[in-house]
Design a protein around this motif. Structure first.
Motif, PDB file in Angstrom:
ATOM      1  N   TYR A  75       0.822  -1.210   0.000  1.00  0.00           N
ATOM      2  CA  TYR A  75       0.000   0.000   0.000  1.00  0.00           C
ATOM      3  C   TYR A  75       0.858   1.262   0.000  1.00  0.00           C
ATOM      4  O   TYR A  75       0.506   2.262  -0.624  1.00  0.00           O
ATOM      5  CB  TYR A  75      -0.981   0.008   1.181  1.00  0.00           C
ATOM      6  N   LYS A  76       2.007   1.225   0.662  1.00  0.00           N
ATOM      7  CA  LYS A  76       2.920   2.366   0.671  1.00  0.00           C
ATOM      8  C   LYS A  76       3.475   2.608  -0.724  1.00  0.00           C
ATOM      9  O   LYS A  76       3.559   3.747  -1.184  1.00  0.00           O
ATOM     10  CB  LYS A  76       4.050   2.115   1.682  1.00  0.00           C
ATOM     11  N   VAL A  77       3.854   1.536  -1.409  1.00  0.00           N
ATOM     12  CA  VAL A  77       4.349   1.661  -2.781  1.00  0.00           C
ATOM     13  C   VAL A  77       3.257   2.246  -3.676  1.00  0.00           C
ATOM     14  O   VAL A  77       3.515   3.135  -4.506  1.00  0.00           O
ATOM     15  CB  VAL A  77       4.849   0.306  -3.332  1.00  0.00           C
ATOM     16  N   ILE A  78       2.030   1.790  -3.490  1.00  0.00           N
ATOM     17  CA  ILE A  78       0.901   2.316  -4.278  1.00  0.00           C
ATOM     18  C   ILE A  78       0.742   3.805  -4.011  1.00  0.00           C
ATOM     19  O   ILE A  78       0.608   4.610  -4.947  1.00  0.00           O
ATOM     20  CB  ILE A  78      -0.402   1.551  -3.955  1.00  0.00           C
ATOM     21  N   GLU A  79       0.764   4.184  -2.740  1.00  0.00           N
ATOM     22  CA  GLU A  79       0.604   5.590  -2.360  1.00  0.00           C
ATOM     23  C   GLU A  79       1.710   6.446  -2.976  1.00  0.00           C
ATOM     24  O   GLU A  79       1.433   7.504  -3.553  1.00  0.00           O
ATOM     25  CB  GLU A  79       0.638   5.699  -0.836  1.00  0.00           C
ATOM     26  N   ASP A  80       2.948   6.005  -2.859  1.00  0.00           N
ATOM     27  CA  ASP A  80       4.075   6.748  -3.428  1.00  0.00           C
ATOM     28  C   ASP A  80       3.970   6.852  -4.942  1.00  0.00           C
ATOM     29  O   ASP A  80       4.250   7.903  -5.528  1.00  0.00           O
ATOM     30  CB  ASP A  80       5.403   6.096  -3.037  1.00  0.00           C
ATOM     31  N   THR A  81       3.573   5.784  -5.574  1.00  0.00           N
ATOM     32  CA  THR A  81       3.446   5.773  -7.034  1.00  0.00           C
ATOM     33  C   THR A  81       2.320   6.696  -7.486  1.00  0.00           C
ATOM     34  O   THR A  81       2.444   7.393  -8.501  1.00  0.00           O
ATOM     35  CB  THR A  81       3.226   4.335  -7.542  1.00  0.00           C
ATOM     36  N   GLU A  82       1.216   6.730  -6.731  1.00  0.00           N
ATOM     37  CA  GLU A  82       0.121   7.642  -7.063  1.00  0.00           C
ATOM     38  C   GLU A  82       0.570   9.097  -6.939  1.00  0.00           C
ATOM     39  O   GLU A  82       0.189   9.936  -7.764  1.00  0.00           O
ATOM     40  CB  GLU A  82      -1.086   7.374  -6.161  1.00  0.00           C
ATOM     41  N   LYS A  83       1.391   9.399  -5.932  1.00  0.00           N
ATOM     42  CA  LYS A  83       1.931  10.758  -5.790  1.00  0.00           C
ATOM     43  C   LYS A  83       2.801  11.130  -6.972  1.00  0.00           C
ATOM     44  O   LYS A  83       2.735  12.236  -7.493  1.00  0.00           O
ATOM     45  CB  LYS A  83       2.697  10.898  -4.476  1.00  0.00           C
ATOM     46  N   THR A  84       3.640  10.189  -7.394  1.00  0.00           N
ATOM     47  CA  THR A  84       4.479  10.419  -8.561  1.00  0.00           C
ATOM     48  C   THR A  84       3.627  10.631  -9.802  1.00  0.00           C
ATOM     49  O   THR A  84       3.899  11.516 -10.626  1.00  0.00           O
ATOM     50  CB  THR A  84       5.449   9.235  -8.772  1.00  0.00           C
ATOM     51  N   LEU A  85       2.584   9.853  -9.936  1.00  0.00           N
ATOM     52  CA  LEU A  85       1.688   9.978 -11.078  1.00  0.00           C
ATOM     53  C   LEU A  85       1.013  11.349 -11.082  1.00  0.00           C
ATOM     54  O   LEU A  85       0.840  11.954 -12.155  1.00  0.00           O
ATOM     55  CB  LEU A  85       0.630   8.868 -11.026  1.00  0.00           C
ATOM     56  N   GLU A  86       0.654  11.855  -9.921  1.00  0.00           N
ATOM     57  CA  GLU A  86       0.046  13.172  -9.833  1.00  0.00           C
ATOM     58  C   GLU A  86       0.983  14.261 -10.334  1.00  0.00           C
ATOM     59  O   GLU A  86       0.543  15.224 -10.961  1.00  0.00           O
ATOM     60  CB  GLU A  86      -0.349  13.487  -8.379  1.00  0.00           C
ATOM     61  N   LEU A  87       2.280  14.105 -10.110  1.00  0.00           N
ATOM     62  CA  LEU A  87       3.256  15.077 -10.601  1.00  0.00           C
ATOM     63  C   LEU A  87       3.226  15.137 -12.130  1.00  0.00           C
ATOM     64  O   LEU A  87       3.350  16.209 -12.715  1.00  0.00           O
ATOM     65  CB  LEU A  87       4.664  14.721 -10.111  1.00  0.00           C
ATOM     66  N   TYR A  88       3.061  13.986 -12.766  1.00  0.00           N
ATOM     67  CA  TYR A  88       2.992  13.960 -14.220  1.00  0.00           C
ATOM     68  C   TYR A  88       1.672  14.557 -14.707  1.00  0.00           C
ATOM     69  O   TYR A  88       1.634  15.155 -15.774  1.00  0.00           O
ATOM     70  CB  TYR A  88       3.125  12.521 -14.746  1.00  0.00           C
ATOM     71  N   SER A  89       0.636  14.404 -13.943  1.00  0.00           N
ATOM     72  CA  SER A  89      -0.681  14.900 -14.345  1.00  0.00           C
ATOM     73  C   SER A  89      -0.774  16.415 -14.231  1.00  0.00           C
ATOM     74  O   SER A  89      -1.602  17.036 -14.884  1.00  0.00           O
ATOM     75  CB  SER A  89      -1.775  14.263 -13.481  1.00  0.00           C
TER      76      SER A  89
END
Length: 91
Positions: A75-89
């Motif tokens: 879940y932590k990896v998912i959370e971190d990856t979603e944050k990274t994805l938001e930067l691209y968005s």
């Protein structure tokens, strides 16, 4: 036995084998469907206990707590990856 009788018997045997194959396929499909349903129910049990553990309602055995720790890490990896994805968005 005449040729026509042999041909009729062969066709009948082929028909029986085809019907058996269809029935076997249906039965195997039912087995697989039931296995999937059982696995979903098993996962639901795990989800219930995981959520209760996270809420502090229950304490679990060490081996189960280890698995819960791995789940938390996922879940932590998912959370971190979603944050990274938001930067691209945001671009």
């Amino acid at each position: 036995m005449s040729f026509l009788d042999k041909l009729t018997d062969a066709a009948s045997t082929l028909g029986d084998k085809a019907n058996d194959a269809i029935e076997i396929t249906k039965l195997k499909s039912k087995i697989n469907s039931e296995k999937k349903a059982a696995e979903l129910e098993m996962a639901q049990i795990g989800r219930i206990y995981y959520e209760k553990m996270k809420a502090g309602q229950i304490t679990l055995d060490d081996d189960v707590m280890e698995i819960c720790g791995r789940i938390d890490a996922h879940y932590k990896v998912i959370e971190d990856t979603e944050k990274t994805l938001e930067l691209y968005s945001q671009d």
